[in-house]
Design an enzyme around this catalytic site. Structure first.
Site, PDB file in Angstrom:
ATOM      1  N   LYS A 198     -68.808 -49.991  42.455  1.00 14.43           N
ATOM      2  CA  LYS A 198     -69.380 -49.491  43.774  1.00 14.43           C
ATOM      3  C   LYS A 198     -69.987 -48.031  43.187  1.00 14.43           C
ATOM      4  O   LYS A 198     -69.450 -47.165  42.861  1.00 14.43           O
ATOM      5  CB  LYS A 198     -68.342 -49.189  44.621  1.00 14.43           C
ATOM      6  CG  LYS A 198     -68.875 -48.811  46.025  1.00 14.43           C
ATOM      7  CD  LYS A 198     -67.880 -48.225  47.019  1.00 14.43           C
ATOM      8  CE  LYS A 198     -67.465 -46.743  46.591  1.00 14.43           C
ATOM      9  NZ  LYS A 198     -68.921 -46.005  47.069  1.00 14.43           N
ATOM     10  N   GLY A 251     -64.471 -39.438  39.601  1.00 13.75           N
ATOM     11  CA  GLY A 251     -64.773 -38.690  40.883  1.00 13.75           C
ATOM     12  C   GLY A 251     -63.705 -37.591  41.028  1.00 13.75           C
ATOM     13  O   GLY A 251     -63.434 -37.089  40.320  1.00 13.75           O
ATOM     14  N   SER A 252     -63.659 -37.276  42.268  1.00 10.20           N
ATOM     15  CA  SER A 252     -62.888 -36.133  42.679  1.00 10.20           C
ATOM     16  C   SER A 252     -61.420 -36.246  42.144  1.00 10.20           C
ATOM     17  O   SER A 252     -60.874 -37.410  42.364  1.00 10.20           O
ATOM     18  CB  SER A 252     -62.897 -35.637  44.015  1.00 10.20           C
ATOM     19  OG  SER A 252     -62.458 -36.464  44.897  1.00 10.20           O
ATOM     20  N   THR A 253     -60.778 -35.333  42.106  1.00  4.42           N
ATOM     21  CA  THR A 253     -59.100 -35.456  41.883  1.00  4.42           C
ATOM     22  C   THR A 253     -58.484 -35.611  42.992  1.00  4.42           C
ATOM     23  O   THR A 253     -57.520 -36.715  43.098  1.00  4.42           O
ATOM     24  CB  THR A 253     -58.575 -33.769  41.365  1.00  4.42           C
ATOM     25  OG1 THR A 253     -59.275 -33.565  40.048  1.00  4.42           O
ATOM     26  CG2 THR A 253     -57.071 -34.124  41.279  1.00  4.42           C
ATOM     27  N   GLY A 256     -58.815 -39.363  43.396  1.00  2.00           N
ATOM     28  CA  GLY A 256     -58.167 -40.026  42.142  1.00  2.00           C
ATOM     29  C   GLY A 256     -56.801 -40.253  42.505  1.00  2.00           C
ATOM     30  O   GLY A 256     -56.383 -41.383  42.277  1.00  2.00           O
ATOM     31  N   GLU A 273     -61.347 -40.517  35.624  1.00  2.00           N
ATOM     32  CA  GLU A 273     -62.292 -39.059  35.181  1.00  2.00           C
ATOM     33  C   GLU A 273     -62.478 -38.267  36.433  1.00  2.00           C
ATOM     34  O   GLU A 273     -63.205 -38.579  37.250  1.00  2.00           O
ATOM     35  CB  GLU A 273     -63.384 -39.520  34.605  1.00  2.00           C
ATOM     36  CG  GLU A 273     -63.352 -40.540  33.303  1.00  2.00           C
ATOM     37  CD  GLU A 273     -62.952 -39.858  32.079  1.00  2.00           C
ATOM     38  OE1 GLU A 273     -62.752 -38.743  32.293  1.00  2.00           O
ATOM     39  OE2 GLU A 273     -62.708 -40.580  31.083  1.00  2.00           O
ATOM     40  N   CYS A 307     -68.966 -32.320  35.658  1.00  2.00           N
ATOM     41  CA  CYS A 307     -67.477 -32.230  35.813  1.00  2.00           C
ATOM     42  C   CYS A 307     -66.974 -31.325  34.497  1.00  2.00           C
ATOM     43  O   CYS A 307     -65.955 -30.741  34.761  1.00  2.00           O
ATOM     44  CB  CYS A 307     -66.925 -33.558  35.624  1.00  2.00           C
ATOM     45  SG  CYS A 307     -67.707 -34.500  34.436  1.00  2.00           S
ATOM     46  N   GLU A 404     -62.703 -26.450  41.917  1.00  2.00           N
ATOM     47  CA  GLU A 404     -63.797 -26.841  41.412  1.00  2.00           C
ATOM     48  C   GLU A 404     -64.817 -26.775  42.749  1.00  2.00           C
ATOM     49  O   GLU A 404     -64.720 -27.118  43.711  1.00  2.00           O
ATOM     50  CB  GLU A 404     -63.637 -28.207  41.034  1.00  2.00           C
ATOM     51  CG  GLU A 404     -65.086 -28.769  40.447  1.00  2.00           C
ATOM     52  CD  GLU A 404     -64.743 -30.256  40.363  1.00  2.00           C
ATOM     53  OE1 GLU A 404     -64.412 -30.853  40.888  1.00  2.00           O
ATOM     54  OE2 GLU A 404     -65.156 -30.726  39.152  1.00  2.00           O
TER      55      GLU A 404
HETATM   56  P1  NAD Z   1     -65.757 -38.480  45.322  1.00  2.00           P
HETATM   57  O1  NAD Z   1     -64.283 -38.490  44.735  1.00  2.00           O
HETATM   58  O2  NAD Z   1     -65.692 -38.016  46.691  1.00  2.00           O
HETATM   59  O3  NAD Z   1     -66.385 -39.932  45.155  1.00  2.00           O
HETATM   60  C1  NAD Z   1     -66.470 -40.714  44.098  1.00  2.00           C
HETATM   61  C2  NAD Z   1     -66.355 -42.228  44.202  1.00  2.00           C
HETATM   62  O4  NAD Z   1     -65.295 -42.320  44.824  1.00  2.00           O
HETATM   63  C3  NAD Z   1     -67.708 -42.494  45.449  1.00  2.00           C
HETATM   64  O5  NAD Z   1     -68.184 -43.505  44.965  1.00  2.00           O
HETATM   65  C4  NAD Z   1     -66.897 -42.411  46.717  1.00  2.00           C
HETATM   66  O6  NAD Z   1     -67.653 -43.282  47.589  1.00  2.00           O
HETATM   67  C5  NAD Z   1     -65.788 -43.152  46.126  1.00  2.00           C
HETATM   68  N1  NAD Z   1     -64.608 -42.932  47.084  1.00  2.00           N
HETATM   69  C6  NAD Z   1     -64.417 -42.009  48.016  1.00  2.00           C
HETATM   70  N2  NAD Z   1     -63.331 -42.073  48.824  1.00  2.00           N
HETATM   71  C7  NAD Z   1     -62.423 -43.274  48.280  1.00  2.00           C
HETATM   72  C8  NAD Z   1     -61.353 -44.040  48.660  1.00  2.00           C
HETATM   73  N3  NAD Z   1     -60.495 -43.680  49.502  1.00  2.00           N
HETATM   74  N4  NAD Z   1     -61.253 -45.102  47.916  1.00  2.00           N
HETATM   75  C9  NAD Z   1     -61.789 -45.399  46.706  1.00  2.00           C
HETATM   76  N5  NAD Z   1     -62.944 -44.679  46.675  1.00  2.00           N
HETATM   77  C10 NAD Z   1     -63.373 -43.807  47.165  1.00  2.00           C
HETATM   78  O7  NAD Z   1     -66.310 -37.533  44.166  1.00  2.00           O
HETATM   79  P2  NAD Z   1     -67.870 -36.982  44.262  1.00  2.00           P
HETATM   80  O8  NAD Z   1     -67.990 -36.117  45.520  1.00  2.00           O
HETATM   81  O9  NAD Z   1     -68.906 -38.291  44.194  1.00  2.00           O
HETATM   82  O10 NAD Z   1     -68.057 -36.414  42.797  1.00  2.00           O
HETATM   83  C11 NAD Z   1     -67.801 -35.179  42.503  1.00  2.00           C
HETATM   84  C12 NAD Z   1     -66.531 -35.319  41.874  1.00  2.00           C
HETATM   85  O11 NAD Z   1     -66.417 -36.277  40.513  1.00  2.00           O
HETATM   86  C13 NAD Z   1     -66.175 -33.976  41.199  1.00  2.00           C
HETATM   87  O12 NAD Z   1     -64.819 -33.538  41.306  1.00  2.00           O
HETATM   88  C14 NAD Z   1     -66.390 -34.233  39.669  1.00  2.00           C
HETATM   89  O13 NAD Z   1     -65.703 -33.094  38.841  1.00  2.00           O
HETATM   90  C15 NAD Z   1     -65.885 -35.583  39.355  1.00  2.00           C
HETATM   91  N6  NAD Z   1     -66.588 -36.057  38.391  1.00  2.00           N
HETATM   92  C16 NAD Z   1     -65.706 -36.195  37.204  1.00  2.00           C
HETATM   93  C17 NAD Z   1     -66.245 -36.734  36.034  1.00  2.00           C
HETATM   94  C18 NAD Z   1     -65.530 -36.897  34.654  1.00  2.00           C
HETATM   95  O14 NAD Z   1     -65.868 -37.737  33.770  1.00  2.00           O
HETATM   96  N7  NAD Z   1     -64.514 -36.374  34.672  1.00  2.00           N
HETATM   97  C19 NAD Z   1     -67.662 -36.811  35.931  1.00  2.00           C
HETATM   98  C20 NAD Z   1     -68.235 -36.634  37.345  1.00  2.00           C
HETATM   99  C21 NAD Z   1     -67.702 -36.274  38.324  1.00  2.00           C
END
Ligand code: NAD
Length: 507
Positions: A198, A251-253, A256, A273, A307, A404
């Protein structure tokens, strides 16, 4: 067509791709979303709609998982690792051949400057795929000398097999869409898993374009399924689906942690991640000609939507003013503009919502008494542009120093201590532990500090060194597990131990 695409030429292939209403890629075919819901894709540099996608719901997730399950035990499972390698190498070549279209789509979808998009696609895309193509033929188990007591004194042989874990559910963010897609795809293909991915709802275009290349590379139908959808709907359904054996999440903590809660139900394996707030530590002997551009890149690369961004800068007081003035001079000279404009050095943020979030943090920095050295404003007019911003303060108990922001905002503070453990304590005073860097001409200081910093990755005299072969991942609230390199294969594999009794034990 939007204003940026009108002003700066894009290829016919990109134009034609954008004009489609994009369906879901399930079982090797484009299939309509069950809900009939659509989502407008916006160019963040112009705020114009550039394309339309259909949104997957729970029923589509189930359909994609079933296709991936069939593929897992079908033709794909019978291929040799050499055949998988060849398909992956073909896919890498196709990525290179299609770099212009992929880069244009990434620029329009995400806002990233063109040169960076091309660099990412060639490096993270094609080369990453080639790196893991090489691993497909090198995954093997061990033979294990067994203590005679283990099988009641019989003569036996025990060996292990490394088997693919099954259907992997990958959920990725919007900040580097094609890189994130390939980081999940390559180890899944190398290990013989199948994938339901996704993309972020805001940036699905390069993932969808990649489906065409996956098909052309001869990868069997159902091995890769791409289902754009909302996190709370499609993402949520993936994390609860019993057919998915592992979630690979970036994605975000906050999300996660929620995914871990969902995964508990059937004990899905999870790699995470997550976010970061990485320290950059500058000692007084460092080469400031390298430090200043290095800090600018660390903080503002991808408009700070990175990130690994080095957003907490600790500079020895002897060189603090020089470093801060140098960074401010570069930041003030940076050209903001659409990624298609070759002279743009910084693109827009991803969305109006992200711009508001970043501006709220900037306001909180001002309200909490930090000194605004440069930037601090959103650009008037169309596009979600925010100036590269630098704050200084003498302690890091401010929101801009602790949370962050995921935007072009750098927090800097001086230190006077020469005790490395105390400097490291400053750097480690964060819930995150993803990246970090140390700048010094003294190799001993560099190595000692690198050891003391509590993060998955530390660089000396550069920031966020990334290569397919270098393990990558976070400590503390920055995540679980590692991607990249040989370690990156582990979460996609399970070990089976087999013992063969060669001669039975005497009575
Ligand atoms: P996000 O967590 O909002 O979304 C990431 C993904 O998760 C998206 O595809 C979103 O649709 C999905 N998502 C949202 N809610 C969900 C749920 N309840 N269940 C399952 N999936 C869900 O993050 P974002 O705003 O898209 O990205 C920014 C964040 O990602 C920042 O915190 C950044 O640090 C982190 N990030 C980490 C890395 C790494 O490698 N550590 C790399 C890139 C981004």
């Amino acid at each position: 067509m939007n204003a940026a695409a009108e002003t700066f030429a894009i290829s016919d292939a990109t134009r034609e791709f954008l004009a489609r209403e994009h369906q879901l890629f399930i079982d090797g075919k484009w299939q309509p979303a069950s809900s009939g819901e659509t989502f407008a894709i916006i160019d963040p540099a112009t705020e114009a709609q550039i394309s339309t996608i259909q949104l997957a719901n729970e029923a589509d997730v189930d359909k994609a998982v079933q296709a991936a399950q069939r593929a897992f035990t079908g033709e794909w499972s019978k291929l040799t690792s050499y055949q998988r390698t060849r398909m992956m190498l073909r896919l890498a070549d196709l990525i290179d051949e299609n770099i212009q279209t992929l880069a244009e789509l990434e620029v329009l979808d995400n806002g990233v400057p063109m040169m960076l998009a091309q660099y990412t696609i060639a490096g993270y895309g094609a080369e990453f795929m080639r790196y893991y193509a090489g691993w497909a033929t090198k995954i093997h188990g061990d033979t294990i000398p067994v203590s005679p007591a283990g099988v009641r004194n019989g003569e036996s042989l025990t060996y292990t097999r490394r088997e693919p874990i099954g259907v992997v559910g990958a959920i990725i963010p919007w900040n580097a869409p094609i890189a994130m897609f390939i980081l999940k795809l390559a180890p899944a293909l190398a290990t013989g898993c199948t994938l339901v991915l996704k993309p972020a709802e805001l940036t699905p275009l390069t993932a969808l374009k990649m489906c065409e290349l996956i098909k052309e590379a001869g990868i069997p139908d159902g091995v890769v399924n791409v289902i754009p959808g909302l996190g709370q709907v499609a993402g949520e359904a993936m994390t609860k689906h019993p057919g998915i054996k592992k979630i690979a999440f970036t994605g975000s903590t906050a999300v996660g942690k929620h995914i871990v809660e969902n995964a508990v139900a059937d004990l899905k394996k999870v790699t995470l991640e997550l976010g970061g707030k990485s320290p950059v530590v500058v000692f007084p002997d460092a080469d400031l000609q390298q430090v200043i551009p290095g800090c600018v890149r660390a903080a503002y690369f991808l408009q700070g939507q990175n990130c690994m961004a080095g957003t907490r800068l600790f500079v020895h007081e002897k060189v603090f003013d020089e470093v801060i003035n140098g960074i401010a001079a570069v930041a003030n000279s940076m050209k903001l503009g659409p990624g298609l404009d070759p002279s743009s050095q910084l693109g827009p943020l991803i969305s109006a919502q992200q711009r508001e979030r970043v501006m709220a943090y900037i306001q909180s920095g001002i309200d909490e008494g930090a000194t605004l050295v440069c930037g601090g404003k959103a650009r008037e007019g169309k596009g979600f542009f925010v100036e590269p911003t630098l704050f200084t303060h003498t302690d890091q108990n401010l929101r801009i120093a602790r949370e962050e922001i995921f935007g072009p905002v750098l927090f800097a503070m001086p230190f006077g201590d020469d005790d490395l453990e105390k400097v490291a304590a400053l750097a480690n005073d964060s819930i995150y532990g993803l990246s970090g860097s140390v700048w010094t001409r003294d190799i001993s200081t560099g190595l000692k500090m690198a050891a003391l910093i509590d993060s998955g990755q530390v660089s000396v005299n550069c920031h966020a060194a990334v290569d397919p072969a270098i393990p990558f991942g976070g400590n503390k609230m920055s995540g679980w597990g590692r991607e990249f390199g040989a370690e990156g294969l582990e979460p996609y594999l399970k070990t089976k131990a087999t013992t063969v009794l060669l001669s039975p034990p005497p009575f």
